[in-house]
Each structure stands twice: as C-alpha cells, then as structure tokens.
Design an enzyme around this catalytic site. Sequence first.
Site, PDB file in Angstrom:
ATOM      1  N   LYS A  91       0.842  -1.209   0.000  1.00 18.64           N
ATOM      2  CA  LYS A  91       0.000   0.000   0.000  1.00 18.64           C
ATOM      3  C   LYS A  91       0.872   1.252   0.000  1.00 18.64           C
ATOM      4  O   LYS A  91       2.062   1.190   0.335  1.00 18.64           O
ATOM      5  CB  LYS A  91      -0.923  -0.026   1.224  1.00 18.64           C
ATOM      6  CG  LYS A  91      -0.187  -0.019   2.550  1.00 18.64           C
ATOM      7  CD  LYS A  91      -1.122  -0.373   3.701  1.00 18.64           C
ATOM      8  CE  LYS A  91      -0.363  -0.355   5.019  1.00 18.64           C
ATOM      9  NZ  LYS A  91      -1.167  -0.896   6.114  1.00 18.64           N
ATOM     10  N   ARG A 105     -11.128  -0.700  13.408  1.00 21.68           N
ATOM     11  CA  ARG A 105     -11.100   0.020  12.131  1.00 21.68           C
ATOM     12  C   ARG A 105     -12.013  -0.631  11.086  1.00 21.68           C
ATOM     13  O   ARG A 105     -12.502   0.039  10.192  1.00 21.68           O
ATOM     14  CB  ARG A 105      -9.654   0.062  11.629  1.00 21.68           C
ATOM     15  CG  ARG A 105      -9.425   0.927  10.416  1.00 21.68           C
ATOM     16  CD  ARG A 105      -7.951   1.089  10.116  1.00 21.68           C
ATOM     17  NE  ARG A 105      -7.326  -0.145   9.655  1.00 21.68           N
ATOM     18  CZ  ARG A 105      -6.052  -0.232   9.250  1.00 21.68           C
ATOM     19  NH1 ARG A 105      -5.273   0.838   9.277  1.00 21.68           N
ATOM     20  NH2 ARG A 105      -5.536  -1.381   8.855  1.00 21.68           N
ATOM     21  N   TYR A 121      14.290  29.992   8.553  1.00 16.90           N
ATOM     22  CA  TYR A 121      13.058  30.673   8.958  1.00 16.90           C
ATOM     23  C   TYR A 121      12.921  30.710  10.479  1.00 16.90           C
ATOM     24  O   TYR A 121      13.225  29.730  11.158  1.00 16.90           O
ATOM     25  CB  TYR A 121      11.849  29.961   8.352  1.00 16.90           C
ATOM     26  CG  TYR A 121      11.777  30.101   6.848  1.00 16.90           C
ATOM     27  CD1 TYR A 121      11.630  31.343   6.250  1.00 16.90           C
ATOM     28  CD2 TYR A 121      11.858  28.976   6.031  1.00 16.90           C
ATOM     29  CE1 TYR A 121      11.568  31.473   4.867  1.00 16.90           C
ATOM     30  CE2 TYR A 121      11.792  29.090   4.649  1.00 16.90           C
ATOM     31  CZ  TYR A 121      11.646  30.350   4.067  1.00 16.90           C
ATOM     32  OH  TYR A 121      11.588  30.464   2.712  1.00 16.90           O
ATOM     33  N   MET A 176      11.467  24.362   2.527  1.00 18.65           N
ATOM     34  CA  MET A 176      10.779  23.514   1.552  1.00 18.65           C
ATOM     35  C   MET A 176      11.753  22.738   0.658  1.00 18.65           C
ATOM     36  O   MET A 176      11.546  21.555   0.391  1.00 18.65           O
ATOM     37  CB  MET A 176       9.833  24.351   0.676  1.00 18.65           C
ATOM     38  CG  MET A 176       8.919  23.497  -0.189  1.00 18.65           C
ATOM     39  SD  MET A 176       7.891  24.433  -1.313  1.00 18.65           S
ATOM     40  CE  MET A 176       6.727  25.212  -0.214  1.00 18.65           C
TER      41      MET A 176
HETATM   42  C1  LIG Z   1      -0.417  -1.859   6.756  1.00 18.65           C
HETATM   43  C2  LIG Z   1      -0.957  -3.153   7.156  1.00 18.65           C
HETATM   44  C3  LIG Z   1      -0.116  -4.251   7.368  1.00 18.65           C
HETATM   45  C4  LIG Z   1       1.403  -4.148   7.334  1.00 18.65           C
HETATM   46  O1  LIG Z   1       1.846  -3.541   8.532  1.00 18.65           O
HETATM   47  P1  LIG Z   1       3.414  -3.398   8.888  1.00 18.65           P
HETATM   48  O2  LIG Z   1       3.397  -2.909  10.283  1.00 18.65           O
HETATM   49  O3  LIG Z   1       3.962  -2.367   7.947  1.00 18.65           O
HETATM   50  O4  LIG Z   1       4.038  -4.710   8.728  1.00 18.65           O
HETATM   51  C5  LIG Z   1      -0.701  -5.474   7.642  1.00 18.65           C
HETATM   52  N1  LIG Z   1      -2.037  -5.605   7.728  1.00 18.65           N
HETATM   53  C6  LIG Z   1      -2.875  -4.572   7.544  1.00 18.65           C
HETATM   54  C7  LIG Z   1      -4.354  -4.791   7.651  1.00 18.65           C
HETATM   55  C8  LIG Z   1      -2.377  -3.313   7.272  1.00 18.65           C
HETATM   56  O5  LIG Z   1      -3.209  -2.288   7.121  1.00 18.65           O
END
Ligand SMILES: *Cc1c(COP(=O)(O)O)cnc(C)c1O
Length: 375
Positions: free
Chosen positions: A48, A146, A269, A318
């Site tokens: 992801k 979640r 800054y 930046m």
């Molecule tokens: C992002 C995610 C993972 C991977 O998590 P890591 O801590 O990066 O290994 C696994 N399962 C779900 C559902 C996630 O959202």
Amino acid sequence: MKHAGNMADGEALSPPRCWAEIDLGALRHNVEVAREACDGMALMAVVKAGAYGHGLEKVARVFAAEGVAFLGVANVGEARRIAVSGVTARIYLLGATWSEERAEIVARGWTPCISSMDEAAHFDALARAAGIALKVHLAVDTGMGRGGFVVDGIADVFAKLQRMKGLEVEGIGSHLPSADEDEEFTREQFRKFWKIIAEIGVDFRWRHLANSAGLLGYEQGLCNLARPGLMLYGVSPFVDARSQLRTVMCLKSRVTLIRNLPAGHGISYGRSYVTQRETRVATIGVGYGDGYPRHVSGHGAAVVIRGRRFPLLGRVTMDQMMIDVTDGAEVCDGDEVELFGSQICVSEVARWADTIAWHVYTGITPRVERIYLDR
Ligand SMILES: *Cc1c(COP(=O)(O)O)cnc(C)c1O
C-alpha cells in the site's frame, strides 16, 4: 549514477538534487528473512501507499517474482495500477470497500475482506450477476477498531456469508493495533483469533493476523499467512532491535553551497538557530517539499556526508536545509549527503520528527527521483 530523463542524446542533463536509491536486492533479501520468520506460513506482501514510498509497480513486480501468495493494497487505485502494470499476483484489499468500488473489484477478481453485511450482500449480488463466486475473506475486529465484524456473533455472520452463492469465504483475517507496544494485549488477540477459527470449525484456506511486529514477535498458532509491510522494506517495527533485515531505501541529496558565517548570524526561517561561533555552513538540496520531515528541527537531527554525521542547523525549509560542517573541512560543494538509509536508520529520523518510520517513508514526495539498484 544513472538518472531518468527524456532529453535527446548530447544535451546536458543534470543529476538530481534529491533522490531515493532503492535496492531491489535488499528487498529480495528481506523477503527471505520474512520467509524464515514465517516458518512455513505464506506471505502477503503489503505494498500500500506506493509500496511505502518505494514505488508500487517496481516493488510489486519483485514480490510477485518471489512468489508471494498475495499483494496487499489499500484501495482499488493501487490494485488497478498493479494489474495494469502486468503483475499477475493475487491482490488483496486490506480495508473495507466503498460501494462504488465493488463492481471493479468483482470484474477484476481482486480479493476483498468483508466488514459488514451490506458489503457482503452487495458483493454477492454483483458476483452472481457476473456468474461467479468471488473469493472473499471474513474480517474480524479483535481489537483494531477500524473494520471487520466484532467477535460476538461471528459464527452466525460466517453462516450467513456461507449461504451467499456469489461468495466463497476462503479466508479469515484480523489486525493488530499494538503488536510493537503491548505484548500482553497482542497475545490475547492471537488467542481470541485462534478460538474464533476453532469455533467456526471450517478449514479456511487463509488465516491471517500478523503484520511485521506480529510476525517477528509472536507465536502464530493456527495462522498460515502473514501480512508484513515495514520489515520487507528493511526496518524492524521494534525500535533498536537487531535484525538481519537490509534497508531498501536510501534518501540522498547534495551539498549545493558552502559558506562561512560569522558568530551571531541567524539560520533559516524563524531564526530559531543563531551561530555561536564562526560557522562553516553547507546548504543541501533537500527539504520538506521532498518529504524530509520538517519537525526534525531542534531535535538532534543530523545527516551523513563522507561517512560522518553533521548536525542540522535551524528549520528545514521547503527545498533546502543547512548543515554545520565546521568540523568537516573535507566537505565540499557537490558532495553526496545521506538523509537516511545505510548510515542513519529511518526510524531515527522518525524519532527526531516525533513520528514513525511508516510516516517518513510514505511522506517522500513524487519530486524525489527513485533510482533502482539491482545488485
Ligand atoms: C499496513 C498493514 C499491514 C502491514 O503492517 P506493517 O506494520 O507495515 O508490517 C498489515 N495488515 C494490515 C491490515 C495493514 O493495514
């Protein structure tokens, strides 16, 4: 150093100011480390957020070639990019889906996890209309809060899903909110998850709970699939843990200017830093516009030039930031600078910025050229 560009041969082409070297050999090595930790379980490689900023298509291709069982993505946009790139590994959507996304998921045969009866009924209708049974996983909320069905009544939920002819419930999964922080709670989650599987009494093809921390730190019991992300990119979720992982991304920039400033001269800054002595200041070509976190300012941040650490002065801007190289007479214009990677762990940068490695990685912006090394 090779760099991308579409200018004609012979035209001058400057090297990038800020780039990320991505070591595909290290990526493969980390898959091996994960495989050993898996001890016979299969792998879902989590890709992801553009493979944690490492480049979605390139990284997905490597994991697919390594034979992972699934690629885990956050949304259909990522799933589509992988599919369009020609990678054929199975794609799993890690979170609940929204109604408008489901027709494409069914058409492409991607694998969703089911978090609600509405979601299940909709997928069932779409799949039956298409004349298929869509493979889905039952998502259980054992503590993440979640997505997924709550544990109470989960056997009834499964029974209802099983009666839907458009669905084939081939897997069951849950997620860990604090595997790197709360061992007792996480152990209890594993026990809860195994108990659910035993109670449902079906031989699920896939049973998965562990992220990286869950895989590295816990007994897997009835699980046969793990979903690591971070560790595949070379970083242990357990801060300061020693591991065999190899860092995949190295964020680099260059010294663009060196000047001597007198004592009492403000830097950057807000003038939060004022020189105490005559100071040799290197300006480097990276800033928060590249995703280097602005919040590291004032928290001991440093960079590496010619193998030595030099401190950041004042705020990150930046596109540029200033480094104290008074003690580094050898540092000169054009020198390569490491922001993190082989000599500074990304977790250390995250600590300076009061955030986490995942956040630093996914914050690296498109302006940063990704350069793939395959050694
Ligand atoms: C992002 C995610 C993972 C991977 O998590 P890591 O801590 O990066 O290994 C696994 N399962 C779900 C559902 C996630 O959202």
